[in-house]
Enzyme design. Structure first.
Site, mmCIF file in Angstrom:
data_model
loop_
_atom_site.group_PDB
_atom_site.id
_atom_site.type_symbol
_atom_site.label_atom_id
_atom_site.label_comp_id
_atom_site.label_asym_id
_atom_site.label_seq_id
_atom_site.Cartn_x
_atom_site.Cartn_y
_atom_site.Cartn_z
ATOM 1 C CG HIS A 290 -2.115 -0.822 1.126
ATOM 2 N ND1 HIS A 290 -2.117 -2.144 1.458
ATOM 3 C CD2 HIS A 290 -3.383 -0.540 0.720
ATOM 4 C CE1 HIS A 290 -3.321 -2.655 1.269
ATOM 5 N NE2 HIS A 290 -4.116 -1.705 0.812
ATOM 6 C CE LYS B 236 -3.663 -0.545 4.958
ATOM 7 N NZ LYS B 236 -4.916 0.050 5.439
HETATM 8 P P1 NAD Z 1 -7.437 9.370 5.161
HETATM 9 O O1 NAD Z 1 -6.507 9.633 6.295
HETATM 10 O O2 NAD Z 1 -7.143 9.984 3.821
HETATM 11 O O3 NAD Z 1 -8.940 9.785 5.558
HETATM 12 C C1 NAD Z 1 -9.501 9.594 6.816
HETATM 13 C C2 NAD Z 1 -10.343 10.839 7.100
HETATM 14 O O4 NAD Z 1 -11.113 10.601 8.292
HETATM 15 C C3 NAD Z 1 -9.484 12.091 7.347
HETATM 16 O O5 NAD Z 1 -9.932 13.144 6.512
HETATM 17 C C4 NAD Z 1 -9.742 12.379 8.828
HETATM 18 O O6 NAD Z 1 -9.701 13.772 9.131
HETATM 19 C C5 NAD Z 1 -11.144 11.808 9.006
HETATM 20 N N1 NAD Z 1 -11.473 11.555 10.427
HETATM 21 C C6 NAD Z 1 -10.726 10.934 11.366
HETATM 22 N N2 NAD Z 1 -11.355 10.975 12.561
HETATM 23 C C7 NAD Z 1 -12.537 11.629 12.355
HETATM 24 C C8 NAD Z 1 -13.617 11.999 13.186
HETATM 25 N N3 NAD Z 1 -13.618 11.699 14.494
HETATM 26 N N4 NAD Z 1 -14.666 12.671 12.644
HETATM 27 C C9 NAD Z 1 -14.684 12.974 11.327
HETATM 28 N N5 NAD Z 1 -13.666 12.667 10.477
HETATM 29 C C10 NAD Z 1 -12.614 12.006 10.990
HETATM 30 O O7 NAD Z 1 -7.490 7.776 5.035
HETATM 31 P P2 NAD Z 1 -8.067 6.898 3.808
HETATM 32 O O8 NAD Z 1 -6.931 6.467 2.942
HETATM 33 O O9 NAD Z 1 -9.234 7.587 3.212
HETATM 34 O O10 NAD Z 1 -8.519 5.599 4.615
HETATM 35 C C11 NAD Z 1 -9.475 5.674 5.665
HETATM 36 C C12 NAD Z 1 -9.734 4.278 6.222
HETATM 37 O O11 NAD Z 1 -10.361 3.469 5.219
HETATM 38 C C13 NAD Z 1 -8.481 3.510 6.634
HETATM 39 O O12 NAD Z 1 -8.769 2.751 7.785
HETATM 40 C C14 NAD Z 1 -8.214 2.612 5.437
HETATM 41 O O13 NAD Z 1 -7.464 1.459 5.748
HETATM 42 C C15 NAD Z 1 -9.623 2.259 5.066
HETATM 43 N N6 NAD Z 1 -9.838 1.755 3.696
HETATM 44 C C16 NAD Z 1 -10.732 0.736 3.570
HETATM 45 C C17 NAD Z 1 -11.062 0.253 2.324
HETATM 46 C C18 NAD Z 1 -12.115 -0.805 2.214
HETATM 47 O O14 NAD Z 1 -12.501 -1.180 1.081
HETATM 48 N N7 NAD Z 1 -12.647 -1.306 3.329
HETATM 49 C C19 NAD Z 1 -10.467 0.804 1.182
HETATM 50 C C20 NAD Z 1 -9.553 1.855 1.330
HETATM 51 C C21 NAD Z 1 -9.265 2.334 2.604
#
Ligand code: NAD
Length: 272
Positions: free
Chosen positions: A158, A162
Site C-alpha cells: 500500500h 497507510k
Molecule cells: P485518510 O486519512 O485519507 O482519511 C480519513 C479521514 O477521516 C481524514 O480526513 C480524517 O480527518 C477523518 N477523520 C478521522 N477521525 C474523524 C472523526 N472523528 N470525525 C470525522 N472525520 C474524521 O485515510 P483513507 O486512505 O481515506 O482511509 C481511511 C480508512 O479506510 C483507513 O482505515 C483505510 O485502511 C480504510 N480503507 C478501507 C477500504 C475498504 O474497502 N474497506 C479501502 C480503502 C481504505
C-alpha cells in the site's frame, strides 16, 4: 422509493472524497451530509467542490449528530476510535452504517458488534467486488490444498500514508484461508518475522507488508507446495472500486433488519 440520503464521515480523506464522487454518480443515492474532525481545514467547505464534482449544497460540518439526524445511512472510512463513536450515533439515529475503516482492535470490533444489535451495519476490510471474489477463491484453494504440503503467505503493498498493518484486506484474505482449513486465523497467523525465527511453523498463515509511493492496494495469496506454487492476486488501480462497493452496500442495507453484515452478504457470495 426516494433517493437514499447518505452522510460521508471523513469527507476530506482519500476515501471520503472518492465516496462523494461515487454517490454523485449513483442513481438512487444522494449526499445529504459530510462530516470531518473538529478543526479540520475542510469544515465549512462544500463537500462536492472539495471532491471535484462541483457544488452539492452540502457543507462539511464537525457535528455528526445533526448530519445523521437527516440521513438514511452513513459511509465511514475514517479511523477506529471515530468509527466506534459513529456506530453508537448511527444506532441511535436508526440509520445504516457502512464501515470500511480498518485497523480496529478486538475490543473495538466488539463495540461495533454491540451497536449492530440495534443497527444495520455492513463492515468489510475491502469493499471491492474483486477482493471479495478473491476471498472465496482463497477459501476454496486452502480447502483443496493440504496444509501439510502447502504453505500460505499473504503479501500486500500500500501507499506510504497507510497507518495499519497488515492491511484489513490481507487479514480478510488470511481469514478466508483459515476458514478453508477449518482453523482460527488468530491461532495460526505469523504477522511479523525478524531475526532468527527458526523454521516455519506447520500450518502457519504468514503475512508480509510493503509500504511505498501511491500504491492503492496490491494483494497476493501464495500457496507454496512441493514442486508447485499457486498465486491468487488482486490489483486495485483506483479507490473508486471501494467507494462504489460502499454505496452498493448502503443501498443493500436500507430497510434490512439490524445485524452485522459483510460485503460477501451484499454481493451474494456468502458460503452456505
Ligand atoms: P485518510 O486519512 O485519507 O482519511 C480519513 C479521514 O477521516 C481524514 O480526513 C480524517 O480527518 C477523518 N477523520 C478521522 N477521525 C474523524 C472523526 N472523528 N470525525 C470525522 N472525520 C474524521 O485515510 P483513507 O486512505 O481515506 O482511509 C481511511 C480508512 O479506510 C483507513 O482505515 C483505510 O485502511 C480504510 N480503507 C478501507 C477500504 C475498504 O474497502 N474497506 C479501502 C480503502 C481504505
Amino acid at each position: 422509493m426516494t433517493d437514499m440520503g447518505l452522510v460521508v464521515v471523513g469527507a476530506a480523506g482519500r476515501m471520503g472524497q472518492s465516496l462523494i464522487r461515487a454517490i454523485a454518480e449513483t442513481k438512487g443515492a444522494k449526499v445529504v451530509g459530510a462530516v470531518e474532525r473538529e478543526g479540520a481545514g475542510a469544515v465549512g467547505r462544500d463537500a462536492g467542490e472539495l471532491a471535484g464534482v462541483g457544488p452539492l449544497g452540502v457543507t462539511i460540518t464537525s457535528d455528526p449528530l445533526a448530519a445523521f439526524a437527516i440521513a438514511d445511512g452513513v459511509l465511514d472510512f475514517t479511523a477506529p476510535a471515530a468509527t466506534v463513536a459513529f456506530a453508537g450515533y448511527a444506532a441511535q439515529a436508526r440509520i445504516a452504517h457502512v464501515i470500511g475503516t480498518t485497523g480496529c482492535s478486538a475490543e473495538q470490533d466488539e463495540q461495533i458488534a454491540a451497536a449492530a444489535r440495534h443497527a444495520t451495519i455492513v463492515k468489510s476490510g475491502n469493499m471491492s467486488l474483486g477482493v471479495n471474489l478473491l476471498s472465496v477463491m482463497v477459501r476454496q484453494a486452502a480447502m483443496a490444498l493440504d496444509a501439510a504440503d502447502f504453505d500460505i503467505e499473504v503479501l500486500e503493498m500500500h501507499h506510504r500514508h497507510k497507518v495499519d498493518a497488515p492491511s484489513g484486506t490481507a487479514l480478510l484474505l488470511g481469514k478466508a484461508a483459515a476458514e478453508g482449513r477449518g482453523v482460527e486465523l488468530d491461532d495460526n497467523a505469523v504477522r511479523v518475522r525478524d531475526g532468527h525465527t527458526g523454521p516455519r511453523p506447520a500450518g502457519a498463515i504468514g503475512f508480509a507488508t510493503l509500504r511505498g509511493g501511491a500504491v492503492v492496494g496490491d494483494h497476493s495469496v501464495i500457496l507454496a507446495g512441493p514442486g508447485e506454487t499457486v498465486t491468487l492476486s488482486h490489483h486495485a488501480a483506483d479507490r473508486g472500486i471501494f467507494a462504489r462497493g460502499a454505496v452498493k452496500a448502503a443501498l443493500w442495507a436500507r430497510g434490512r433488519k439490524p445485524g452485522l453484515y459483510s460485503m460477501l452478504d451484499v454481493l451474494g457470495l456468502q458460503a452456505s
